[in-house]
Write an enzyme that holds these catalytic residues in place. Sequence first.
Site, PDB file in Angstrom:
ATOM      1  N   LYS A 284       0.874  -1.248   0.151  1.00 50.06           N
ATOM      2  CA  LYS A 284       0.030   0.001  -0.148  1.00 50.06           C
ATOM      3  C   LYS A 284       0.900   1.205  -0.075  1.00 50.06           C
ATOM      4  O   LYS A 284       0.318   2.317  -0.289  1.00 50.06           O
ATOM      5  CB  LYS A 284      -0.873  -0.111   1.229  1.00 50.06           C
ATOM      6  CG  LYS A 284      -1.843  -1.240   1.489  1.00 50.06           C
ATOM      7  CD  LYS A 284      -2.814  -1.388   0.361  1.00 50.06           C
ATOM      8  CE  LYS A 284      -3.905  -2.472   0.771  1.00 50.06           C
ATOM      9  NZ  LYS A 284      -3.553  -3.664   0.994  1.00 50.06           N
TER      10      LYS A 284
HETATM   11  C1  LIG Z   1      -4.316  -4.965   0.590  1.00 48.85           C
HETATM   12  C2  LIG Z   1      -3.588  -6.075   0.686  1.00 48.85           C
HETATM   13  C3  LIG Z   1      -3.840  -7.341  -0.343  1.00 48.85           C
HETATM   14  C4  LIG Z   1      -5.078  -7.065  -1.316  1.00 48.85           C
HETATM   15  O1  LIG Z   1      -4.790  -6.045  -2.268  1.00 48.85           O
HETATM   16  P1  LIG Z   1      -5.960  -5.502  -3.121  1.00 48.85           P
HETATM   17  O2  LIG Z   1      -5.785  -4.441  -3.830  1.00 48.85           O
HETATM   18  O3  LIG Z   1      -7.012  -5.093  -1.951  1.00 48.85           O
HETATM   19  O4  LIG Z   1      -6.644  -6.632  -3.926  1.00 48.85           O
HETATM   20  C5  LIG Z   1      -3.130  -8.110  -0.450  1.00 48.85           C
HETATM   21  N1  LIG Z   1      -2.197  -8.374   0.468  1.00 48.85           N
HETATM   22  C6  LIG Z   1      -1.807  -7.447   1.292  1.00 48.85           C
HETATM   23  C7  LIG Z   1      -0.639  -7.724   2.415  1.00 48.85           C
HETATM   24  C8  LIG Z   1      -2.414  -6.451   1.723  1.00 48.85           C
HETATM   25  O5  LIG Z   1      -2.249  -5.376   2.434  1.00 48.85           O
END
Ligand SMILES: *Cc1c(COP(=O)(O)O)cnc(C)c1O
Length: 494
Positions: free
Chosen positions: A110
């Site tokens: 993120k």
């Molecule tokens: C948010 C997240 C995901 C999923 O990603 P999306 O964009 O919501 O599909 C997978 N792995 C981790 C560690 C995350 O923080």
Amino acid sequence: MFYHSTRAKSELVTSKQAIISGIAPDGGLFISDELFSRPLDMQAALTWSFKDAAYEVLSRLLDDYSDSELAAAIEAAYGDQWDDKNITPVSDLGTFKLLELYHGPTCAFKDVALQILPHLMKYARTDDTNIMVVTATSGDTGKAALEGFANVEGAGVCVFYPHGKVSDIQRLQMVTQLGDNVAVAAIEGIFDDCQSAVKALFADEATKAHLAENNIRLSSANSINIGRLAPQVSYYIYAYAELVRTGAIHLGDKVDFCVPTGNFGDILAGYFAKHLGVPIEKLIVASNENNVLTDFFQTGTYDRKREFHTTISPSMDILISSNLERLLYLESDGDTELVSKLMQDLRDVGAYTIDDALLARLRATFEAAYATDQETKATIEKTWQETGRLIDPHTAVAVTVAGHLRENSDSTRTMVILSTASPYKFSADVLRALEVDCSGMNGFACMDALEHLSKTEAPKQLSSLRAARELHKAVCGPDKIAQFVSGASARIFL
Ligand SMILES: *Cc1c(COP(=O)(O)O)cnc(C)c1O
């Protein structure tokens, strides 16, 4: 180029306006019909750094930003706060390639978007209206948003996470956040309750009017915001170029990406990359036991009326994958009526079904499968035994799914796994997967044990939490989100 809602084309906005608003007024997501009108030059991409790739993507998808705005935002977002100079390096994991997305300040992917989003919002502001960024999190977005927006002039951030449904370390990362403009609350419910309540807040005219009187407007740091998706396209391009540069593939060879998926944001960025010219054959949707997407891509029916599972990959414990709405729009050639109808069905009866023609189009690019917790743990252990590398449970879901797919096919295409978080964020579950007894141990004791066992070091951002104070103790029901945001706004801005 202009953006509009996935549910109607009547109101056109620029990308700056879309980023400030977060979500369209009718509840749809912002999308453009010109996203892919200027394909990338993949020959040139071979010389691009991560930052160059980011510039090329953002100048295409967010074309109302000036060159100097983009350059400044990229410079600020992808600097020394990353513990790898390549930002998103690519490494080997057995026969797979691993795209490491966890080198940012909060140790999850993120950060790639949330380190730059505050800067994109800064340049998008046209007046002195304060922006309150309201964020639902399944565990990782929350901290990344807090880190990105803490102490940003003219902005505040409210984060809502599901009570008891995130890892120890994830919780500590959020509740210890410093900054005069931050607020965090645990919500009694699951992630979907948080996300639905936040979406409802965006449609709550009374609250919005009240905030507007005080010169405050709401925005979102969830992947419903196009400013979250666009930066994530960069690493697909960078990874492809790296594969060519290191001799793993030749320019033009197709590759597959396997993506641990929750809200469908990360994998949708891969779809954008494919349509901008990155030679991608398949995008593989890897889910945990909350396998609503696996069923959808197999049957054409999206049905959220099912048992919710709390798994060891909590950031993917999601039953309503918001960004699928953008894919439905794009693959139905912009049929806003259809998208509106499907989303209404989802809201009213908890399910919708697409026709066979549309399903076939989706399946031309996407494959979907899921892994149980037991399989995921076995993969963590097997990967450790065979490669000497620790992977986190989300990454392990993708490795499991990719492994099954390759076992059952004779494809020799290069498979890139998106590694979305540091294993140290989930130390306890990683230890359990390695069959270490950690009963009675807290998050830090688990971190120590993992360091000892793997002879690697926990990221400083995580080990330093030990000394941090827990500041944010609020717990409330999803129906109290509007009140919480109003209170936090008054405290921060008035
Ligand atoms: C948010 C997240 C995901 C999923 O990603 P999306 O964009 O919501 O599909 C997978 N792995 C981790 C560690 C995350 O923080």
